[in-house]
Design a protein around this motif. Structure first.
Motif, PDB file in Angstrom:
ATOM      1  N   PRO A  16      -1.819   2.281  -2.166  1.00 63.28           N
ATOM      2  CA  PRO A  16      -1.729   3.672  -1.333  1.00 63.28           C
ATOM      3  C   PRO A  16      -0.711   4.560  -1.485  1.00 63.28           C
ATOM      4  CG  PRO A  16      -2.546   2.024   0.101  1.00 63.28           C
ATOM      5  CD  PRO A  16      -2.069   1.412  -1.102  1.00 63.28           C
ATOM      6  N   GLY A  51      -0.967  -3.294  11.263  1.00 63.12           N
ATOM      7  CA  GLY A  51      -1.983  -3.143   9.981  1.00 63.12           C
ATOM      8  C   GLY A  51      -1.486  -2.769   8.664  1.00 63.12           C
ATOM      9  N   GLY A  53      -0.922  -3.848   5.662  1.00 68.13           N
ATOM     10  CA  GLY A  53      -1.523  -4.100   4.384  1.00 68.13           C
ATOM     11  C   GLY A  53      -0.348  -4.430   3.588  1.00 68.13           C
ATOM     12  N   PRO A  56       2.941  -0.053   2.038  1.00 71.58           N
ATOM     13  CA  PRO A  56       3.005   1.108   0.850  1.00 71.58           C
ATOM     14  C   PRO A  56       4.013   2.172   1.679  1.00 71.58           C
ATOM     15  CG  PRO A  56       0.968   1.344   1.928  1.00 71.58           C
ATOM     16  CD  PRO A  56       1.561   0.022   2.517  1.00 71.58           C
ATOM     17  N   TYR A  57       4.098   2.182   2.825  1.00 73.63           N
ATOM     18  CA  TYR A  57       4.975   3.328   3.362  1.00 73.63           C
ATOM     19  C   TYR A  57       6.360   2.863   3.975  1.00 73.63           C
ATOM     20  CZ  TYR A  57       0.589   5.479   2.690  1.00 73.63           C
ATOM     21  OH  TYR A  57      -0.548   5.984   2.127  1.00 73.63           O
ATOM     22  N   LEU A  77      -5.099  -8.477   0.453  1.00 75.55           N
ATOM     23  CA  LEU A  77      -4.369  -7.124   0.326  1.00 75.55           C
ATOM     24  C   LEU A  77      -3.216  -6.872   1.707  1.00 75.55           C
ATOM     25  CD1 LEU A  77      -7.294  -4.961  -0.680  1.00 75.55           C
ATOM     26  CD2 LEU A  77      -5.332  -5.927  -2.102  1.00 75.55           C
ATOM     27  N   SER A  78      -3.063  -7.879   2.022  1.00 73.04           N
ATOM     28  CA  SER A  78      -1.975  -7.640   3.140  1.00 73.04           C
ATOM     29  C   SER A  78      -0.711  -8.607   3.084  1.00 73.04           C
ATOM     30  CB  SER A  78      -2.359  -7.744   4.706  1.00 73.04           C
ATOM     31  OG  SER A  78      -2.778  -9.392   4.866  1.00 73.04           O
ATOM     32  N   GLY A  84      -1.008 -11.192  12.897  1.00 72.48           N
ATOM     33  CA  GLY A  84      -1.127 -11.020  14.315  1.00 72.48           C
ATOM     34  C   GLY A  84      -2.311  -9.977  14.267  1.00 72.48           C
ATOM     35  N   ALA A  86      -3.949  -6.611  15.925  1.00 76.71           N
ATOM     36  CA  ALA A  86      -3.688  -5.323  16.779  1.00 76.71           C
ATOM     37  C   ALA A  86      -4.091  -5.220  18.090  1.00 76.71           C
ATOM     38  CB  ALA A  86      -4.071  -4.235  15.929  1.00 76.71           C
ATOM     39  N   HIS A 107     -10.518   0.309  11.584  1.00 78.68           N
ATOM     40  CA  HIS A 107     -10.998  -1.124  11.034  1.00 78.68           C
ATOM     41  C   HIS A 107     -10.902  -2.022  12.473  1.00 78.68           C
ATOM     42  CE1 HIS A 107     -11.114  -0.195   7.191  1.00 78.68           C
ATOM     43  NE2 HIS A 107     -10.026   0.311   7.081  1.00 78.68           N
TER      44      HIS A 107
HETATM   45  C1  SAM Z   1      -7.154   0.543   5.175  1.00 76.16           C
HETATM   46  S1  SAM Z   1      -5.921  -0.784   5.136  1.00 76.16           S
HETATM   47  C2  SAM Z   1      -4.303   0.048   5.526  1.00 76.16           C
HETATM   48  C3  SAM Z   1      -3.101  -0.775   5.281  1.00 76.16           C
HETATM   49  C4  SAM Z   1      -1.841  -0.069   5.296  1.00 76.16           C
HETATM   50  N1  SAM Z   1      -1.551   0.394   6.517  1.00 76.16           N
HETATM   51  C5  SAM Z   1      -2.044   1.298   4.433  1.00 76.16           C
HETATM   52  O1  SAM Z   1      -1.965   2.353   4.730  1.00 76.16           O
HETATM   53  O2  SAM Z   1      -2.064   0.975   3.310  1.00 76.16           O
HETATM   54  C6  SAM Z   1      -6.115  -1.436   6.915  1.00 76.16           C
HETATM   55  C7  SAM Z   1      -5.429  -2.499   7.346  1.00 76.16           C
HETATM   56  O3  SAM Z   1      -5.841  -2.966   8.567  1.00 76.16           O
HETATM   57  C8  SAM Z   1      -5.727  -4.372   8.887  1.00 76.16           C
HETATM   58  N2  SAM Z   1      -6.347  -4.708  10.013  1.00 76.16           N
HETATM   59  C9  SAM Z   1      -7.721  -4.275  10.233  1.00 76.16           C
HETATM   60  N3  SAM Z   1      -8.051  -4.939  11.553  1.00 76.16           N
HETATM   61  C10 SAM Z   1      -6.998  -5.384  11.933  1.00 76.16           C
HETATM   62  C11 SAM Z   1      -6.570  -6.026  13.378  1.00 76.16           C
HETATM   63  N4  SAM Z   1      -7.516  -6.275  14.041  1.00 76.16           N
HETATM   64  N5  SAM Z   1      -5.180  -6.485  13.509  1.00 76.16           N
HETATM   65  C12 SAM Z   1      -4.186  -6.144  12.522  1.00 76.16           C
HETATM   66  N6  SAM Z   1      -4.355  -5.596  11.344  1.00 76.16           N
HETATM   67  C13 SAM Z   1      -6.008  -5.261  11.160  1.00 76.16           C
HETATM   68  C14 SAM Z   1      -6.312  -4.736   7.352  1.00 76.16           C
HETATM   69  O4  SAM Z   1      -6.093  -6.186   7.279  1.00 76.16           O
HETATM   70  C15 SAM Z   1      -5.670  -3.871   6.436  1.00 76.16           C
HETATM   71  O5  SAM Z   1      -4.444  -4.412   6.066  1.00 76.16           O
END
Ligand code: SAM
Length: 226
Positions: A16, A51, A53, A56-57, A77-78, A84, A86, A107
């Protein structure tokens, strides 16, 4: 944790971030990147990235940040500093001065509960910068649960314990139509060549028309913990 930790990205993964004018996701990333470049350097102290990932920021955070903690579930991808969920962040109440979360809220199965969990780990007055989609095709399925409106975000943030909630569209009606068209065309080999043209046309329409928010590509939310 240092701010400049290098992270290995999986092969063929499109990280991203800002994309060139001919890229299939240019219309999505242009306003998202613009806003994050403006907002993230204003965060300070201990920052949690919910979350995260591949973080990237993280590089956009500024010198007022004393510590960065990326939280995510384990996966290819994380790259979390702390694993943990969210919905129940594994920290004491009022641990962080600032919170960032980009493209995560759709998500989590219960976004309201996630926002309550985020508010809990923030100190009173702590700042949030969050982005979430208004319109986007299904992705990371089956973990793709919802899309957001301005009004839904306002209610959810207020009820979770945030104040000064400001919500801004990242791409209005033309950008949304153009982005959806570019994504679809990109699936069909001979038409793929049209993506740069679509980006240019709908980017121009978006810039030159009065901003309408009947359709919104993505949202930026900034707020403070009460
Ligand atoms: C679309 S990606 C975005 C990743 C990053 N924040 C970015 O902007 O590139 C969504 C992220 O949310 C994480 N995620 C989804 N459900 C989650 C949860 N319940 N707790 C923590 N992370 C979660 C996923 O593992 C993934 O890394």
């Amino acid at each position: 944790m240092a701010l400049d930790t290098a992270i290995q990205t999986p092969p063929n993964f499109d990280v991203p971030g800002p994309k060139p004018a001919g890229h299939v996701c240019h219309l999505h990333y242009a306003p998202l990147w613009r806003d994050l470049v403006e907002q993230l350097p204003t965060l300070e102290g201990r920052v949690i990235d919910v979350g995260c990932g591949l973080q990237p920021y993280r590089k956009l955070l500024g010198s007022k940040v004393t510590e960065y903690v990326g939280v995510d579930r384990a996966g290819p991808l994380s790259h979390p500093d702390v694993e943990g969920d969210a919905l129940s962040l594994p920290f004491e109440d009022a641990t962080f001065d600032s919170l960032m979360s980009t493209q995560v809220l759709e998500h989590v199965v219960d976004p309201r509960k996630a926002l309550v969990s985020m508010a809990r780990v923030l100190k009173p007055g702590g700042r949030v910068v969050l982005t979430a989609p208004g319109t986007w095709p299904a992705h990371e399925v089956p973990y793709d649960f919802t899309r957001f409106t301005r009004w839904g975000l306002e209610v959810m943030f207020s009820e979770a314990g945030f104040t000064d909630v400001k919500i801004a569209a990242q791409g209005g009606t033309w950008a949304t139509i153009g982005q959806m068209l570019a994504l679809e065309v990109n699936h069909h080999s001979p038409f793929r060549l049209l993506v740069p043209l679509i980006n240019r046309l709908f980017g121009y329409l978006e810039r030159s028309s009065k901003a309408r928010e009947d359709l919104v590509l993505n949202w930026l939310v900034t707020a403070r913990k009460v």
